[in-house]
Design a protein around this motif. Structure first.
Motif, PDB file in Angstrom:
ATOM      1  N   ILE A  84      29.663  39.204  92.846  1.00 41.98           N
ATOM      2  CA  ILE A  84      31.002  39.661  93.237  1.00 41.98           C
ATOM      3  C   ILE A  84      31.943  38.470  93.352  1.00 41.98           C
ATOM      4  CG2 ILE A  84      32.349  40.674  95.123  1.00 41.98           C
ATOM      5  CD1 ILE A  84      30.010  42.577  95.610  1.00 41.98           C
ATOM      6  N   TRP A  85      31.443  37.380  93.929  1.00 40.46           N
ATOM      7  CA  TRP A  85      32.264  36.162  94.038  1.00 40.46           C
ATOM      8  C   TRP A  85      32.669  35.654  92.659  1.00 40.46           C
ATOM      9  CZ3 TRP A  85      31.485  31.043  92.473  1.00 40.46           C
ATOM     10  CH2 TRP A  85      32.402  30.118  92.992  1.00 40.46           C
ATOM     11  N   LEU A  86      31.711  35.639  91.711  1.00 42.20           N
ATOM     12  CA  LEU A  86      32.024  35.212  90.346  1.00 42.20           C
ATOM     13  C   LEU A  86      33.067  36.134  89.720  1.00 42.20           C
ATOM     14  CD1 LEU A  86      28.523  34.274  88.825  1.00 42.20           C
ATOM     15  CD2 LEU A  86      30.361  32.712  89.488  1.00 42.20           C
ATOM     16  N   GLY A  87      32.935  37.443  89.985  1.00 40.04           N
ATOM     17  CA  GLY A  87      33.891  38.406  89.446  1.00 40.04           C
ATOM     18  C   GLY A  87      35.295  38.172  89.972  1.00 40.04           C
ATOM     19  N   ILE A  88      35.403  37.919  91.273  1.00 44.11           N
ATOM     20  CA  ILE A  88      36.711  37.660  91.879  1.00 44.11           C
ATOM     21  C   ILE A  88      37.317  36.383  91.306  1.00 44.11           C
ATOM     22  CG2 ILE A  88      37.892  37.073  94.040  1.00 44.11           C
ATOM     23  CD1 ILE A  88      35.879  38.897  95.475  1.00 44.11           C
ATOM     24  N   GLN A  89      36.486  35.342  91.169  1.00 44.55           N
ATOM     25  CA  GLN A  89      36.973  34.079  90.607  1.00 44.55           C
ATOM     26  C   GLN A  89      37.488  34.272  89.179  1.00 44.55           C
ATOM     27  OE1 GLN A  89      37.129  32.420  93.673  1.00 44.55           O
ATOM     28  NE2 GLN A  89      36.788  30.644  92.362  1.00 44.55           N
ATOM     29  N   LYS A  90      36.757  35.062  88.405  1.00 43.77           N
ATOM     30  CA  LYS A  90      37.168  35.302  87.020  1.00 43.77           C
ATOM     31  C   LYS A  90      38.443  36.130  86.976  1.00 43.77           C
ATOM     32  CE  LYS A  90      36.388  34.610  82.687  1.00 43.77           C
ATOM     33  NZ  LYS A  90      36.366  33.243  82.144  1.00 43.77           N
ATOM     34  N   TRP A  91      38.542  37.129  87.831  1.00 47.01           N
ATOM     35  CA  TRP A  91      39.725  37.997  87.876  1.00 47.01           C
ATOM     36  C   TRP A  91      40.978  37.190  88.216  1.00 47.01           C
ATOM     37  CZ3 TRP A  91      40.069  43.350  87.001  1.00 47.01           C
ATOM     38  CH2 TRP A  91      41.286  43.929  87.344  1.00 47.01           C
ATOM     39  N   ARG A  92      40.811  36.201  89.109  1.00 45.43           N
ATOM     40  CA  ARG A  92      41.954  35.407  89.584  1.00 45.43           C
ATOM     41  C   ARG A  92      42.211  34.161  88.734  1.00 45.43           C
ATOM     42  NH1 ARG A  92      40.861  34.285  95.790  1.00 45.43           N
ATOM     43  NH2 ARG A  92      42.889  33.265  95.534  1.00 45.43           N
ATOM     44  N   GLU A  93      41.392  33.947  87.723  1.00 49.22           N
ATOM     45  CA  GLU A  93      41.532  32.738  86.902  1.00 49.22           C
ATOM     46  C   GLU A  93      42.899  32.705  86.231  1.00 49.22           C
ATOM     47  OE1 GLU A  93      39.247  31.715  82.993  1.00 49.22           O
ATOM     48  OE2 GLU A  93      37.999  31.174  84.707  1.00 49.22           O
ATOM     49  N   PRO A  94      43.645  31.616  86.358  1.00 52.49           N
ATOM     50  CA  PRO A  94      44.993  31.568  85.782  1.00 52.49           C
ATOM     51  C   PRO A  94      44.954  31.517  84.263  1.00 52.49           C
ATOM     52  CG  PRO A  94      44.374  29.417  86.646  1.00 52.49           C
ATOM     53  CD  PRO A  94      43.288  30.365  87.069  1.00 52.49           C
TER      54      PRO A  94
END
Length: 206
Positions: A84-94
């Motif tokens: 989930i953390w990886l997913g959030i990081q990817k979703w927020r990636e600029p």
């Protein structure tokens, strides 16, 4: 292990690796962002995690963990939280525009250990290997060489399949010419990490 048994095991190994999972999502995400060559550290990290699982089962500890509800639950929920953390990081990636130059890269070492942790926190792999290995062990022959052969085969096959996933994903890079498309793709892969987390959370030992 005879050639016939080994070839049958190779087919099983291919099917295991091709089936979509957190490792495949991780590899495709890296392949899209970095290309095939620079995805190699993450693929090797996955193999470290996979190899650790294989050694665990081969040493007999996998069976102990597989019989422990608490141990499996702890590993499972660590894996769920991490995905989930990886997913959030990817979703927020600029997104990156041409005027900003190439995107800042995550170091090879960081991507290696991130990927290793993806496989290390997958209890399904432990349970699956505990169930798989006995089906191919030949009675009356030393188990050590047979387990080593199967372990090496699994890792090599998974490496090739993950390279294929990275190659497939890297072909999408040419379509990532606008910030809108980049954002959409980041959201897709971020969502896939979360889907993988949900799939892991729903895992129940039979």
């Amino acid at each position: 292990m005879s050639l016939t048994v080994w070839l049958t095991f190779v087919v099983a190994a291919v099917l295991i690796s091709v089936s979509p999972g957190a490792g495949a999502v991780n590899t495709m995400s890296n392949g899209l962002q970095y290309g095939v060559r620079r995805s190699v550290p993450s693929i090797l990290g996955l193999q470290l995690g996979y190899g650790a699982q294989i050694l665990l089962v081969g040493a007999g500890l996998g069976a102990i963990i597989a019989s422990s509800t608490l141990a499996l639950s702890v590993i499972k929920w660590l894996g769920v939280a991490y995905l989930i953390w990886l997913g959030i990081q990817k979703w927020r990636e600029p997104v990156v525009t041409h005027s900003e130059g190439p995107p800042a890269e995550t170091s090879n070492q960081k991507r290696f250990w991130q990927s290793a942790f993806v496989n290390l926190t997958n209890p399904k792999a432990t349970v699956f290997l505990v169930a798989l290995f006995p089906q191919f062990l030949v009675a009356g022959e030393p188990h050590g060489p047979q387990l080593a052969t199967m372990g090496i085969t699994l890792v090599l096959v998974d490496c090739m399949v993950m390279l294929g996933y990275a190659l497939l994903a890297s072909q999408l890079y040419r379509f990532m010419t606008t910030p809108r498309r980049q954002k959409r793709m980041n959201q897709v892969f971020g969502s896939l990490f979360v889907v993988a987390a949900v799939a892991l959370a729903s895992f129940r030992r039979t």
